[in-house]
Enzyme design. Structure first.
Site, PDB file in Angstrom:
ATOM      1  N   HIS A 308      41.975  39.204  40.161  1.00  7.80           N
ATOM      2  CA  HIS A 308      43.363  39.296  40.644  1.00  7.80           C
ATOM      3  C   HIS A 308      43.856  40.722  40.438  1.00  7.80           C
ATOM      4  CE1 HIS A 308      47.577  38.275  41.277  1.00  7.80           C
ATOM      5  NE2 HIS A 308      47.126  37.172  41.816  1.00  7.80           N
ATOM      6  N   ASP A 365      43.271  30.058  43.238  1.00  5.79           N
ATOM      7  CA  ASP A 365      42.431  29.445  44.281  1.00  5.79           C
ATOM      8  C   ASP A 365      41.167  28.802  43.751  1.00  5.79           C
ATOM      9  OD1 ASP A 365      43.541  32.218  46.076  1.00  5.79           O
ATOM     10  OD2 ASP A 365      44.014  30.148  46.603  1.00  5.79           O
TER      11      ASP A 365
HETATM   12  C1  SDX Z   1      45.565  35.298  45.820  1.00  5.13           C
HETATM   13  O1  SDX Z   1      48.439  39.160  44.920  1.00  5.13           O
HETATM   14  C2  SDX Z   1      48.661  37.918  44.637  1.00  5.13           C
HETATM   15  O2  SDX Z   1      49.521  37.578  43.874  1.00  5.13           O
HETATM   16  C3  SDX Z   1      47.772  36.932  45.365  1.00  5.13           C
HETATM   17  C4  SDX Z   1      47.912  35.482  44.977  1.00  5.13           C
HETATM   18  C5  SDX Z   1      49.263  34.920  45.379  1.00  5.13           C
HETATM   19  O3  SDX Z   1      49.670  33.926  44.770  1.00  5.13           O
HETATM   20  O4  SDX Z   1      49.837  35.410  46.379  1.00  5.13           O
HETATM   21  O5  SDX Z   1      47.731  35.329  43.587  1.00  5.13           O
HETATM   22  C6  SDX Z   1      46.874  34.631  45.694  1.00  5.13           C
HETATM   23  O6  SDX Z   1      45.325  35.939  46.799  1.00  5.13           O
HETATM   24  C7  SDX Z   1      44.599  35.189  44.675  1.00  5.13           C
HETATM   25  C8  SDX Z   1      43.299  36.016  44.920  1.00  5.13           C
HETATM   26  C9  SDX Z   1      42.396  35.203  45.819  1.00  5.13           C
HETATM   27  N1  SDX Z   1      41.214  35.995  46.218  1.00  5.13           N
HETATM   28  C10 SDX Z   1      40.014  35.752  45.690  1.00  5.13           C
HETATM   29  O7  SDX Z   1      39.777  34.915  44.825  1.00  5.13           O
HETATM   30  C11 SDX Z   1      38.903  36.590  46.306  1.00  5.13           C
HETATM   31  C12 SDX Z   1      37.986  37.105  45.212  1.00  5.13           C
HETATM   32  N2  SDX Z   1      38.679  38.107  44.417  1.00  5.13           N
HETATM   33  C13 SDX Z   1      38.527  39.497  44.773  1.00  5.13           C
HETATM   34  O8  SDX Z   1      38.323  39.759  46.106  1.00  5.13           O
HETATM   35  C14 SDX Z   1      39.483  40.419  44.037  1.00  5.13           C
HETATM   36  O9  SDX Z   1      39.446  40.065  42.722  1.00  5.13           O
HETATM   37  C15 SDX Z   1      40.923  40.490  44.498  1.00  5.13           C
HETATM   38  C16 SDX Z   1      41.024  40.748  45.958  1.00  5.13           C
HETATM   39  C17 SDX Z   1      41.637  39.231  44.170  1.00  5.13           C
HETATM   40  C18 SDX Z   1      41.577  41.636  43.740  1.00  5.13           C
HETATM   41  O10 SDX Z   1      40.982  42.792  44.189  1.00  5.13           O
HETATM   42  P1  SDX Z   1      41.363  44.228  43.587  1.00  5.13           P
HETATM   43  O11 SDX Z   1      42.545  44.159  42.698  1.00  5.13           O
HETATM   44  O12 SDX Z   1      41.384  45.194  44.727  1.00  5.13           O
HETATM   45  O13 SDX Z   1      40.173  44.522  42.622  1.00  5.13           O
HETATM   46  P2  SDX Z   1      38.831  45.245  43.036  1.00  5.13           P
HETATM   47  O14 SDX Z   1      38.287  44.627  44.289  1.00  5.13           O
HETATM   48  O15 SDX Z   1      39.073  46.705  42.992  1.00  5.13           O
HETATM   49  O16 SDX Z   1      37.863  44.803  41.830  1.00  5.13           O
HETATM   50  C19 SDX Z   1      37.738  45.555  40.636  1.00  5.13           C
HETATM   51  C20 SDX Z   1      36.257  45.374  40.236  1.00  5.13           C
HETATM   52  C21 SDX Z   1      35.284  45.815  41.312  1.00  5.13           C
HETATM   53  O17 SDX Z   1      34.095  46.150  40.652  1.00  5.13           O
HETATM   54  P3  SDX Z   1      33.811  47.734  40.285  1.00  5.13           P
HETATM   55  O18 SDX Z   1      33.984  48.514  41.575  1.00  5.13           O
HETATM   56  O19 SDX Z   1      34.857  48.089  39.241  1.00  5.13           O
HETATM   57  O20 SDX Z   1      32.398  47.756  39.744  1.00  5.13           O
HETATM   58  O21 SDX Z   1      35.997  43.964  40.015  1.00  5.13           O
HETATM   59  C22 SDX Z   1      35.027  43.531  40.958  1.00  5.13           C
HETATM   60  C23 SDX Z   1      35.027  44.546  42.093  1.00  5.13           C
HETATM   61  O22 SDX Z   1      33.766  44.554  42.741  1.00  5.13           O
HETATM   62  N3  SDX Z   1      35.476  42.202  41.435  1.00  5.13           N
HETATM   63  C24 SDX Z   1      34.690  41.154  41.641  1.00  5.13           C
HETATM   64  C25 SDX Z   1      35.533  40.122  42.029  1.00  5.13           C
HETATM   65  N4  SDX Z   1      36.798  40.552  42.065  1.00  5.13           N
HETATM   66  C26 SDX Z   1      36.747  41.855  41.702  1.00  5.13           C
HETATM   67  N5  SDX Z   1      33.339  41.001  41.528  1.00  5.13           N
HETATM   68  C27 SDX Z   1      32.859  39.770  41.822  1.00  5.13           C
HETATM   69  N6  SDX Z   1      33.635  38.709  42.202  1.00  5.13           N
HETATM   70  C28 SDX Z   1      34.964  38.854  42.322  1.00  5.13           C
HETATM   71  N7  SDX Z   1      35.729  37.818  42.696  1.00  5.13           N
END
Ligand code: SDX
Length: 431
Positions: A308, A365
């Protein structure tokens, strides 16, 4: 006297005002930055940028705190219901008896779509995704109201009617889009049913036999709606505010929110989580193979439902839903292997340095789809459930902009990194 930020640029020093929120959140106010320094800020993904001040929802991502108008989500989940919470989020306080009676009556009086809307449903192919239908039909519904088409920003006398109509009709449209996708006859709402029960009726009844409305199912779905009702400046809510800032009407702004919510990184994640769990189940993986892949950037896989932008602790909504999962499944005498897989994935991720170091925890989710599966909601409707739940939050944010006399159109700047000036070359002189 608020603190000031000092900025040294090109040999000059500047001071910038700061803002401190009611929960102690701090911000440097850069509203005058460009005018005074000729610099703008750059913040890819807005991770460090506040687009507004807001009184609706407070999140402390480090502590895993979520409050709607100051009330902790845990209390609302235990003691309130979706419609009462919707009122709280939109109007700022919990309703008294008269207020909730009027709100409920407005929801009931506005639950039918214009009869001609049926022709729009017929125009969609049977495989159309319900989120595409939902966004299109919210705008279509507004076409049947002249005042909405001639929206008087800030002067709309019956804004409360439009609030109720949108919250009520988003549910009717959702149910109709499901029925249409299955080639089933549309089921009209019942006058004496409450919000969530009526949705289940419109989804699953048939013309000669009403669907059995089980209280535990109504309670579980109502909780899902309540937990999704608002979440400060997430992607879809920021989209609603962006469109609202141009003074577009309420329906147009919320229809844009539906589109933003659809993405798998946002509201589409609940559908992706179930598809991920089904894939793991199908492949006979105990989850460890998938976890390994999710840590490998080249795999193109993520642990959906994890991570998140704001929560660097457990999403409080995920905690509540996880408990509700066990309750609902036992009450319905359902055992779902996907729940066991989800729990195993959570267990291994929370003990895996990759996830721990990046502070990746289950978000709203991760478990919500398990409950929706258990109560019979088809997976392609999961994000629509999220949209129904989020509607009050989108409306509240729209209202907050509309009620703010100094609100301006949202128009971010950019840093241009393209070609510097060059000139037109006739086609016969090009390589
Ligand atoms: C919702 O914003 C809100 O409030 C949203 C929400 C709401 O109520 O409106 O809470 C609802 O959208 C919840 C999120 C649902 N999405 C997912 O579950 C999809 C999976 N999660 C990711 O795509 C990610 O965690 C996000 C999109 C939720 C957040 O992305 P960020 O903040 O841009 O973080 P990032 O992608 O920069 O990740 C930081 C690191 C990265 O690794 P490094 O580059 O540091 O090595 O964490 C890793 C990412 O690759 N990472 C994950 C991961 N999420 C982040 N690695 C594996 N699996 C994951 N799910």
């Amino acid at each position: 006297m608020s603190k000031e930020a000092k900025l040294e640029l090109d040999g000059k020093s500047y001071t910038l005002p700061t803002v401190t929120g009611s929960e102690g959140e701090k911000a440097v106010d850069v509203s005058a930055l460009r005018a005074t320094t000729n610099y703008i800020t750059l913040d890819d993904g807005y991770g460090n940028t506040g687009s507004c001040t807001s009184k609706i929802t407070f999140i402390d991502g480090d502590e895993g705190i979520l409050r709607y108008r100051g009330i902790p989500i845990e209390e609302l989940a235990e003691k309130s219901n979706f419609i009462e919470t919707a009122y709280l989020i939109i109007y700022g306080d919990l309703p008294n008896h008269a207020q909730i009676k009027r709100f409920s009556d407005l929801l009931t009086d506005n639950q039918f779509l214009h009869e001609d809307m049926k022709f729009h449903f017929q125009g969609f192919p049977s495989g159309a995704h319900p989120m595409a239908i939902l966004s299109a039909m919210i705008n279509a519904a507004s076409c049947y109201d002249e005042d909405l088409m001639r929206w008087q920003w800030g002067k709309t006398k019956q804004f409360d009617v439009y609030v109720a109509r949108l919250i009520s009709q988003v549910r009717t449209i959702a149910a109709y889009s499901y029925r249409k996708s299955k080639g089933l006859p549309l089921i009209y709402p019942k006058q004496n049913y409450k919000y969530t029960a009526n949705f289940l009726h419109m989804m699953f009844s048939n013309p000669y036999e009403d669907f059995e409305i089980k209280p535990e199912v109504v309670k579980a779905l109502d909780l899902i709606f309540l937990l999704h009702a608002d979440h400060e400046q997430n992607c879809s809510t920021s989209t609603v505010r962006m469109v609202a800032s141009s003074q577009a009407n309420l329906f147009a702004s919320c229809a844009a929110g539906v589109c933003a919510l659809w993405g798998p990184l946002h509201g589409g994640a609940n559908q992706s989580v179930i598809e991920m769990l089904q894939q793991i189940h199908r492949e006979g993986d105990d989850g460890s193979k998938f976890i390994t892949a999710a840590k490998d950037k080249n795999s193109g896989r993520k642990l959906m439902g994890f991570g998140h932008r704001v929560y660097k602790n457990y999403d409080p909504r995920a905690k509540i839903i996880k408990v509700a999962c066990d309750e609902v499944l036992s009450k319905l005498h359902i055992t779902d292997p996907l729940l066991d897989i989800a729990k195993r994935l959570e267990e291994s991720a929370l003990n895996d340095s990759y996830f721990v170091e990046r502070k990746l925890y289950p978000n709203v989710d991760f478990y919500s789809g398990i409950i929706m599966r258990a109560i019979g909601i088809p997976v392609e409707m999961f994000t629509v459930m999220f949209a129904i739940g989020r509607m009050p939050g989108w409306i509240a944010n729209y209202k907050e902009i509309m009620d703010e006399p100094k609100s301006r159109i949202y128009r971010p700047r950019q840093v241009y990194t393209g070609k510097t000036i060059n000139h037109y070359v006739p086609i016969h002189d090009r390589k």
